[in-house]
Design a protein around this motif. Structure first.
Motif, PDB file in Angstrom:
ATOM      1  N   ARG A 171      82.197  36.894  73.560  1.00  0.00           N
ATOM      2  CA  ARG A 171      83.171  37.275  72.531  1.00  0.00           C
ATOM      3  C   ARG A 171      83.754  38.664  72.811  1.00  0.00           C
ATOM      4  O   ARG A 171      84.966  38.877  72.699  1.00  0.00           O
ATOM      5  N   THR A 231      83.598  40.520  63.647  1.00  0.00           N
ATOM      6  CA  THR A 231      82.519  39.595  64.016  1.00  0.00           C
ATOM      7  C   THR A 231      81.860  39.095  62.741  1.00  0.00           C
ATOM      8  O   THR A 231      81.622  39.873  61.807  1.00  0.00           O
ATOM      9  N   LEU A 244      87.769  39.280  73.563  1.00  0.00           N
ATOM     10  CA  LEU A 244      88.551  40.091  72.645  1.00  0.00           C
ATOM     11  C   LEU A 244      89.142  41.331  73.315  1.00  0.00           C
ATOM     12  O   LEU A 244      90.240  41.765  72.972  1.00  0.00           O
ATOM     13  N   GLU A 278      89.245  41.696  66.350  1.00  0.00           N
ATOM     14  CA  GLU A 278      88.882  40.752  65.297  1.00  0.00           C
ATOM     15  C   GLU A 278      87.464  41.043  64.826  1.00  0.00           C
ATOM     16  O   GLU A 278      86.602  41.401  65.642  1.00  0.00           O
TER      17      GLU A 278
END
Length: 441
Positions: A73, A377, A77, A375
């Motif tokens: 992730r 988590t 990102l 973004e």
């Protein structure tokens, strides 16, 4: 309606095929995880404590999947290597500390894993271990520096699949006690099992795996739009393939081996008279394949981070990175001349990697909850990440305590110094996050 059903089924099948063919980066991590050091921990744990540590084996697959998800992730990102992200948001000293963490853990593992591969090759071929080790180092350097990431990913997929098949095949000829296996799912930590538990978990949750993931995804050109494929990649590799690999090896050892002082090749030889020569050869082939797959992934990790820190490219198109890659591969050759029984060495280097892992996990969690990640988590992912961090930290602490309890010598002193440095850095990072949260409240 009847005409639409085949089309829908066909689309679903095509989607599954597309995802299977598109997988890759997590399989490189899975190839490192499914290595001889993990295998040594699993075999030793099963032989010494029967089924008692099966719960740790299952936990390791779940924890490894979550750790890779968080690393994946962050990479998607930010679309940058983890070292560059750390340097941009925390500073140069933190970036260098992360690089040093990986170089220490991967460097120690590299030597011992090559020793394992040389030992297995010598057992099978009758050629001296030294000659086998040098030959493997040359093959490793030529393959990785010559063909780069595509070669690594293809080899990882083939080798991990082959190793899983080998050990599942071994499991089919071994008499497993289902009742004892079920009792082994209840968490308990027998006396003297702390290092083995750290080794088992360290095979799946390791600083090398966490840090290399952003670079393998960059080599694939993945971005946030590939999130669905990236999640599928992580689950298929770490939870399914690595989980089956780990459980199969552990059950084989727990079912038919009973020797706390078992040697690596001795484990294979012991299977012959117990359950037939096919299991012995499958075990040896699986061990050799695991060593080859791990060496490939482990070799690229330090060059990835070093090149990123120096602002170089992280593909073989950059000659400086290629030189790093070939040099690290060739530096593994002396591992074949270490000598001694590799089983204990493998468990030790895996546990050593566990010492450096909490710091890497803390960095990932910090960055995912900072402006570095565009973004937010989810709370569930954060809670899971903190749980993995705490478990790996507790096992690392137990390992260091056990090493120091035997007296502080050169080896235990080095482990202690390494542990103190990364522990202080981890506490400092936690304090920094708390101060920032209080300041912004």
């Amino acid at each position: 309606m009847s005409d639409a059903t085949p089309t829908l089924s066909g689309n679903r099948l095509a989607g599954v095929r597309e995802r299977l063919s598109g997988m890759g980066p997590a399989w490189v991590a899975g190839a490192v995880a499914a290595g001889p050091a993990t295998m040594a921990s699993l075999v030793t744990a099963g032989a010494a404590f029967d089924y008692a540590l099966l719960w740790v084996v299952v936990l390791s697959a779940a924890a490894g999947t979550l750790a890779q998800y968080l690393a994946m992730r962050l990479g998607l990102l930010t679309e940058r290597g983890i070292v560059a992200v750390v340097e941009a948001h925390l500073g140069e000293r933190w970036a260098w500390l992360l690089v040093a963490d990986v170089v220490v853990a991967a460097g120690a593992a590299q030597l011992v894993i090559l020793n394992t591969l040389a030992t297995v090759t010598a057992t099978v071929t009758g050629v001296s271990a030294g000659a086998c080790g040098v030959a493997w180092a040359l093959v490793l350097a030529g393959g990785l520096a010559g063909r780069g990431y595509d070669f690594l990913e293809l080899a990882a997929k083939l080798l991990v699949a082959g190793v899983v098949v080998a050990f599942v095949s071994s499991l089919l000829v071994v008499p497993v006690d289902p009742g004892a296996a079920a009792r082994g799912l209840v968490p308990t930590l027998p006396a003297g099992s702390a290092v083995l538990a750290a080794g088992i978990l360290g095979g799946a949750v390791h600083v090398t795996l966490v840090t290399m993931h952003s670079y393998t995804m960059r080599a694939r050109g993945w971005s946030a739009s590939d999130a669905g494929l990236a999640v599928f990649d992580v689950v298929a590799s770490m939870f399914v393939a690595f989980g089956v690999y780990s459980v199969a090896i552990f059950l084989v050892a727990a079912s038919v081996l009973s020797d706390p002082n078992l040697t690596t090749v001795g484990a294979a030889e012991a299977l012959g008279p117990l359950v037939g020569p096919s299991a012995e050869w499958l075990f040896l082939l699986g061990l050799g394949g695991a060593a080859v797959s791990t060496l490939g992934g482990n070799t690229v990790a330090p060059p990835f981070l070093l090149a990123d820190k120096l602002g170089w490219g992280t593909t073989v198109e950059d000659g400086r990175y290629r030189a790093f890659l070939a040099g690290f591969a060739l530096l593994s050759a002396p591992g074949a001349f270490i000598g001694g029984e590799v089983l204990g060495q493998l468990v030790l280097v895996l546990a050593l990697g566990t010492v450096g892992t909490p710091f890497a996990l803390a960095l990932v969690l910090y960055l995912l909850n900072s402006p570095a990640a565009p973004e937010p988590t989810s709370a569930l992912a954060n809670v899971g990440g903190v749980a993995v961090f705490l478990v790996s930290g507790a096992l690392a602490t137990n390992f260091v305590r056990g090493e120091v309890a035997g007296g502080v010598g050169p080896l235990s002193g080095g482990v202690l110094a390494f542990a103190v440095v990364v522990a202080v850095a981890t506490v400092g990072l936690a304090g920094k996050y708390v101060r920032e949260e209080v300041g912004s409240a």
